[in-house]
Scaffold this motif. Sequence first.
Motif, PDB file in Angstrom:
ATOM      1  N   UNK A  93      48.691  19.021  59.924  1.00 41.68           N
ATOM      2  CA  UNK A  93      47.396  18.352  58.774  1.00 41.68           C
ATOM      3  C   UNK A  93      47.253  17.838  58.000  1.00 41.68           C
ATOM      4  N   UNK A  94      46.643  16.631  58.448  1.00 38.22           N
ATOM      5  CA  UNK A  94      46.808  15.232  57.357  1.00 38.22           C
ATOM      6  C   UNK A  94      47.739  14.427  57.631  1.00 38.22           C
ATOM      7  N   UNK A  95      48.191  14.228  58.949  1.00 36.02           N
ATOM      8  CA  UNK A  95      49.194  13.597  59.413  1.00 36.02           C
ATOM      9  C   UNK A  95      48.941  12.055  58.933  1.00 36.02           C
ATOM     10  N   UNK A  96      49.787  11.234  58.529  1.00 38.17           N
ATOM     11  CA  UNK A  96      50.312   9.990  58.149  1.00 38.17           C
ATOM     12  C   UNK A  96      49.701   9.333  59.546  1.00 38.17           C
ATOM     13  N   UNK A  97      48.961   8.555  59.129  1.00 35.74           N
ATOM     14  CA  UNK A  97      47.755   7.413  60.414  1.00 35.74           C
ATOM     15  C   UNK A  97      48.729   7.275  61.803  1.00 35.74           C
ATOM     16  N   UNK A  98      49.934   7.474  61.339  1.00 39.93           N
ATOM     17  CA  UNK A  98      50.877   6.575  63.084  1.00 39.93           C
ATOM     18  C   UNK A  98      51.850   7.579  63.473  1.00 39.93           C
ATOM     19  N   UNK A 143      50.865  10.021  64.995  1.00 40.86           N
ATOM     20  CA  UNK A 143      50.368  10.739  66.651  1.00 40.86           C
ATOM     21  C   UNK A 143      50.428   9.602  67.327  1.00 40.86           C
ATOM     22  N   UNK A 144      50.779   8.479  67.351  1.00 42.30           N
ATOM     23  CA  UNK A 144      51.487   7.807  68.276  1.00 42.30           C
ATOM     24  C   UNK A 144      53.203   7.855  67.943  1.00 42.30           C
ATOM     25  N   UNK A 145      53.380   7.459  67.468  1.00 40.95           N
ATOM     26  CA  UNK A 145      55.186   7.622  67.061  1.00 40.95           C
ATOM     27  C   UNK A 145      55.506   8.842  67.164  1.00 40.95           C
ATOM     28  N   UNK A 146      54.735  10.214  67.584  1.00 40.07           N
ATOM     29  CA  UNK A 146      55.334  10.690  68.726  1.00 40.07           C
ATOM     30  C   UNK A 146      54.755  11.519  69.588  1.00 40.07           C
ATOM     31  N   UNK A 147      53.663   9.910  70.467  1.00 35.51           N
ATOM     32  CA  UNK A 147      52.999   9.958  71.806  1.00 35.51           C
ATOM     33  C   UNK A 147      54.751   9.531  72.528  1.00 35.51           C
ATOM     34  N   UNK A 148      55.122   8.487  71.655  1.00 38.83           N
ATOM     35  CA  UNK A 148      56.945   7.193  72.154  1.00 38.83           C
ATOM     36  C   UNK A 148      57.807   8.155  72.175  1.00 38.83           C
ATOM     37  N   UNK A 149      58.328   8.975  71.218  1.00 35.23           N
ATOM     38  CA  UNK A 149      59.199   9.155  71.109  1.00 35.23           C
ATOM     39  C   UNK A 149      59.266  10.821  71.391  1.00 35.23           C
ATOM     40  N   UNK A 150      58.031  11.592  72.407  1.00 30.90           N
ATOM     41  CA  UNK A 150      58.803  12.730  72.884  1.00 30.90           C
ATOM     42  C   UNK A 150      59.291  12.625  73.701  1.00 30.90           C
ATOM     43  N   UNK A 151      59.015  11.841  74.561  1.00 26.25           N
ATOM     44  CA  UNK A 151      59.227  11.975  76.193  1.00 26.25           C
ATOM     45  C   UNK A 151      60.896  11.190  76.376  1.00 26.25           C
ATOM     46  N   UNK A 152      60.607  10.896  75.733  1.00 29.04           N
ATOM     47  CA  UNK A 152      62.638  10.325  75.554  1.00 29.04           C
ATOM     48  C   UNK A 152      63.057  12.018  74.795  1.00 29.04           C
ATOM     49  N   UNK A 153      62.276  12.632  73.855  1.00 25.85           N
ATOM     50  CA  UNK A 153      63.297  13.252  73.612  1.00 25.85           C
ATOM     51  C   UNK A 153      63.659  14.123  74.697  1.00 25.85           C
ATOM     52  N   UNK A 154      62.265  14.753  75.123  1.00 20.95           N
ATOM     53  CA  UNK A 154      62.491  15.917  76.293  1.00 20.95           C
ATOM     54  C   UNK A 154      63.187  14.917  77.398  1.00 20.95           C
ATOM     55  N   UNK A 155      63.445  13.830  77.497  1.00 16.24           N
ATOM     56  CA  UNK A 155      64.497  13.435  78.978  1.00 16.24           C
ATOM     57  C   UNK A 155      65.791  13.903  78.318  1.00 16.24           C
TER      58      UNK A 155
END
Length: 280
Positions: free
Chosen positions: A243-248, A250-262
Amino acid sequence: MLSYRHSFHAGNHADVLKHTVLSLILAAMKEKDKPFLYLDTHAGAGRYLLNSDRAERTGEYREGIARIWQREDCPALLEPYLTVINHYNRSGTLRYYPGSPLIARQLLREHDRLHLTELHSSDYPLLRSEFQKDPRAEVLRADGYQQLKSQLPPPSRRGVILIDPPYEMKTDYQDVVAGIQEGYKRFATGVYALWYPVVLRQNVKRILAGLEKTGIRRILQIELALRPDSDQRGMTASGMIVINPPWMLEQQMNELLPWIHQALVPEGIGHTLVRWVAPE
Ligand code: SAM
């Protein structure tokens, strides 16, 4: 009676997700000089020995932190998290896993504050001794949910609140929503980070429906699944609701999650998710 011990699970895929998100939130908070409070309602023991009987019995860390910590192609966004992992493993062997209080301790500044609560009779003394010499920290054997009433708003009017219960009691699924509601009533600008396991998808849906009902806005959901949902026993995925995430974030996790998942699931099963439960 509390039976959950995090030492069986430290460093697993859920910790990798939780602590990556936490590290990015803490890094973002430091962009402003003003001090902030880090409130950890369910803090655990603090430090976990990975070659202990418990950790080796489940071997969960081998499919979590062990798969990423020495990769040479780690994205820069993992740096705050991996800096802490490296700090506790300077010999180059993965021996210790730092839990959320130790991650915060390394990333916070001199003028920030930590308030940590843990109820377990064995884990609390371990946590307290970790922080004995840290004047920034207050460590209590107390109920984490109560802190959302008694510690908020913090005097600094800036804060990150991690809510990470074991969910060994079904009531945790309701208590987390009620707790957030209490906290938010007192401190609507805080950053609240709630961890959840996916054991039965229905329980996650209940948390999300409960949060939507509160009317709170700016709720971001981040999830990492290692397997498809199942109605058999066992955790197939986990997530963070911020809740109230820092503004970046969403974008950071969109970038990072596929790498972590892989990195964690080279076979490619499971999924990742970043979505707004409630936008602005
Ligand atoms: N946050 C820790 C981390 O990331 O390293 C892990 C915490 S572990 C998942 C949950 C902890 O909550 C357990 O150590 C358990 O003893 C503790 N606990 C359970 N109920 C609690 C309560 N009502 N208040 C405070 N701690 C509680």
